[in-house]
Design a protein around this motif. Structure first.
Motif, short mmCIF file in Angstrom:
data_model
loop_
_atom_site.label_atom_id
_atom_site.label_comp_id
_atom_site.label_asym_id
_atom_site.label_seq_id
_atom_site.Cartn_x
_atom_site.Cartn_y
_atom_site.Cartn_z
N ASP A 28 -1.23 12.32 0.44
CA ASP A 28 -2.41 12.76 -0.32
C ASP A 28 -3.46 11.67 -0.45
N LYS A 29 -3.04 10.40 -0.37
CA LYS A 29 -4.02 9.31 -0.43
C LYS A 29 -4.45 8.97 1.00
N ARG A 30 -5.12 9.92 1.59
CA ARG A 30 -5.52 9.75 2.99
C ARG A 30 -6.67 8.78 3.11
N PHE A 38 0.80 -1.23 0.00
CA PHE A 38 0.00 0.00 0.00
C PHE A 38 0.83 1.28 0.00
N ASP A 39 0.45 2.18 -0.89
CA ASP A 39 1.05 3.52 -0.89
C ASP A 39 -0.02 4.50 -0.42
N ILE A 40 -0.50 4.28 0.80
CA ILE A 40 -1.50 5.20 1.34
C ILE A 40 -0.82 6.19 2.26
N GLY A 66 9.68 4.65 -10.42
CA GLY A 66 8.42 5.41 -10.39
C GLY A 66 8.72 6.83 -10.81
N THR A 67 8.58 7.09 -12.10
CA THR A 67 9.02 8.42 -12.59
C THR A 67 8.10 9.54 -12.11
N ASN A 68 6.87 9.21 -11.73
CA ASN A 68 5.97 10.28 -11.28
C ASN A 68 6.52 10.93 -10.00
N ASP A 69 6.84 10.08 -9.04
CA ASP A 69 7.39 10.62 -7.80
C ASP A 69 8.85 11.01 -7.95
N LEU A 70 9.60 10.24 -8.73
CA LEU A 70 11.02 10.58 -8.89
C LEU A 70 11.15 11.99 -9.50
#
Ligand code: PEP
Ligand code: MG
Length: 537
Positions: free
Chosen positions: A336-338, A331-333, A449-453
């Motif tokens: 922002d993914k509260r 999980f990547d909660i 993960g290029t979005n976060d990188l």
């Protein structure tokens, strides 16, 4: 001709007549003689609405998958909420009003309250409350015969509840256009998985007066043309023909290899967030799932999803993929993914906050439950586990400890599980990229993960649309990091994939192949397009 700009949630074109659907009806306040009889009417309507939701859940599981259909279970629970039921009962019993008026008044009031909450997930529950209110009202009024035309049409509405989107879908609905609606809403997710063009946030100019008019949805540009002039109509028809032609052409690549003209091959996997995506991955001939974002299970629940529920979901995914590799990300909660049930404080800089494995290490039981479910599901397919947001070797060492604990818990229970599951990490922080030589010795694979990188390397909040112009995707800093990570991965003898949005950008495919990237994981609809690009190189 009227041209409206909205937000597209599915890239396709459709041409048809607009049919306005208005679920809202005027409901007047009437004083009733027999309050007991009115209370009974309400109770019966409530029961009928719950039965409908149960049927709807059962039917929509087949169409949109279990996770997306879960919304109807949540709605059923809303109808069971004591505050909702007792408020309606009180209005009928004490004020002697008709059940319709009490249901509408209480539903609207509670939905408004939910809507004013800052948390996006609680806010979106207000939509569900309006949806169930409408359902109870429909039952009270003897049910809505949705008087929709027999020939295909474009469905227009101010907003559309998830249950309406499912019920109104089917062969006759060519697409959805909404004057309100949110791209994060369940309706948007459902439209996407149904595979029809849908535009949200078109504004008040999308007026019921346009009912019956000819229209075109350009889901590529996010534009709705109402009463298109001849030139626009011709241009759109041509664009649609081109898009259909291209889609058909790409289907010829089904079953073909992802091989460049000089014989280099790369794995093309799909990113998925639910079962519908997994089905789309199979239909588009993905070699496997390169990133299954598991957090949907956590975001849609009212409490932490238990081991059994998770096990059933992962097992289903693995069985559907029938022996092909499936990389499930823990999980990547958080941030922002509260999730409501975690009661996290709102952080000043959520992207830099308590999320992903940080949360897992802080609340080990949460992560161990997921690991146990994954190990058990691992018996049913070709599973890999991946950890998000790694920044140090120390974190991997701590995660290994949790893995051992989860396994010994299964052992003492005598549960069947897969003992050796390859485990990798997402490289999505500059720290992980810079330490990739050391991390490569600890794990079985990397996925970038290029979005976060990109967000962390360029110090650019990915949620902030206003910053888009600074987010040069060709930024050499990000590409240099990926190159370093690839070199370090191969020096240690492990494979490296890219699963962020950049993986699907054909402008970078050649460079990624030159770096020796072994796997590209993209949205299911992009697989064949990527295959074509690779075969041209
Ligand atoms: C990424 O960060 O590139 C990624 C694939 O993960 P997510 O978009 O879910 O954060
Ligand atoms: Mg990420």
């Amino acid at each position: 001709m009227l041209t409206l700009q909205g937000k597209s949630v599915y890239r396709d074109i459709c041409i048809g007549r607009l049919v306005f659907y208005s679920g809202q009806r005027e409901i007047g306040r009437v004083t009733v003689e027999d309050r007991e009889a009115e209370l009974l009417r309400f109770e019966k309507a409530l029961l009928a609405a719950k039965c409908q939701l149960r049927d709807l859940y059962r039917d929509s599981v087949k169409v949109v998958g279990e996770t997306n259909a879960e919304i109807f279970r949540v709605q059923e629970m809303l109808l069971d909420e004591e505050e909702y039921r007792s408020s309606v009962r009180r209005m009928i019993g004490e004020e002697g009003v008709n059940a319709e008026y009490a249901v509408r008044t209480v539903g609207d009031k509670m939905a408004r309250e939910l809507h004013s909450v800052e948390d996006i997930y609680i806010r979106e529950r207000s939509q569900d409350l309006l949806d169930v209110t409408r359902r109870v009202l429909n039952v009270l009024s003897g049910g809505i015969g949705l008087d929709l035309p027999q020939e295909p049409f474009i469905l227009a509405a101010e907003d559309l509840m998830p249950s309406e989107a499912v019920q109104l879908s089917g062969d006759r609905v060519l697409g959805f256009v909404l004057s309100k609606g949110s791209t994060h809403s369940h309706t948007a997710i459902l439209a996407r998985s149904m595979g029809v063009p849908a535009l949200m946030k078109l504004g008040d100019a999308l007026d019921p007066e346009c009912d019956g008019k000819q229209a075109v949805i350009d889901g590529f540009a996010g534009v709705l043309y109402i009463d298109p002039d001849e030139a626009s109509m011709r241009a759109m028809e041509e664009k649609k023909r081109e898009s259909d032609r291209r889609r058909l052409q790409l289907r010829e690549l089904l079953g073909k290899e992802n091989i460049t003209r000089d014989g280099k091959t790369v794995k093309l996997f799909a990113n998925a967030g639910n079962l519908a995506d997994v089905e789309a991955a199979c239909a588009n001939d993905a070699g496997g799932i390169g990133l299954l974002r598991s957090e949907i299970l956590y975001l849609e629940s009212d409490s932490a999803p238990d081991e059994e529920r998770q096990f059933a979901f992962y097992k289903q995914v693995l069985e559907k993929m029938n022996g092909r590799e499936v990389v499930i990300r823990t999980f990547d909660i958080g941030a922002d993914k509260r999730v409501r049930w975690l009661h996290q404080e709102r952080a000043e800089n959520p992207a830099l906050g308590m999320r992903a494995i940080r949360l897992g290490l802080e609340k080990p039981e949460l992560l161990k439950t997921q690991l146990r479910a994954l190990y058990r599901a691992g018996v049913y397919g070709n599973l890999r586990i991946m950890y998000p947001m790694i920044t140090s070797v120390g974190e991997v060492v701590q995660l290994r400890k949790l893995e051992r604990q989860a396994k010994s818990e299964l052992e003492s229970r005598g549960a069947a599980y897969a003992e050796k599951i390859p485990t990798g990490i997402m490289v999505e922080t500059p720290a992980a990229a810079l330490l990739s030589d050391l991390l490569a010795k600890e794990v079985d694979f990397f996925s970038v993960g290029t979005n976060d990188l990109t967000q962390y390397t360029l110090a650019l909040d990915r949620q902030d649309e206003g910053l888009e112009r600074f987010g040069d995707p060709e930024h050499r800093a990000v590409l240099r990091l990926i190159e370093t990570v690839a070199r370090n991965a191969h020096a240690a003898g492990i494979w490296i994939g890219v699963c962020g949005e950049l993986a699907a950008d054909t402008a970078f495919t050649e460079e990624f192949l030159q770096m020796g990237i072994d796997e590209l994981s993209v949205s299911p609809g992009m697989i064949l397009e990527m295959r074509q690009k690779i075969r041209e190189l």
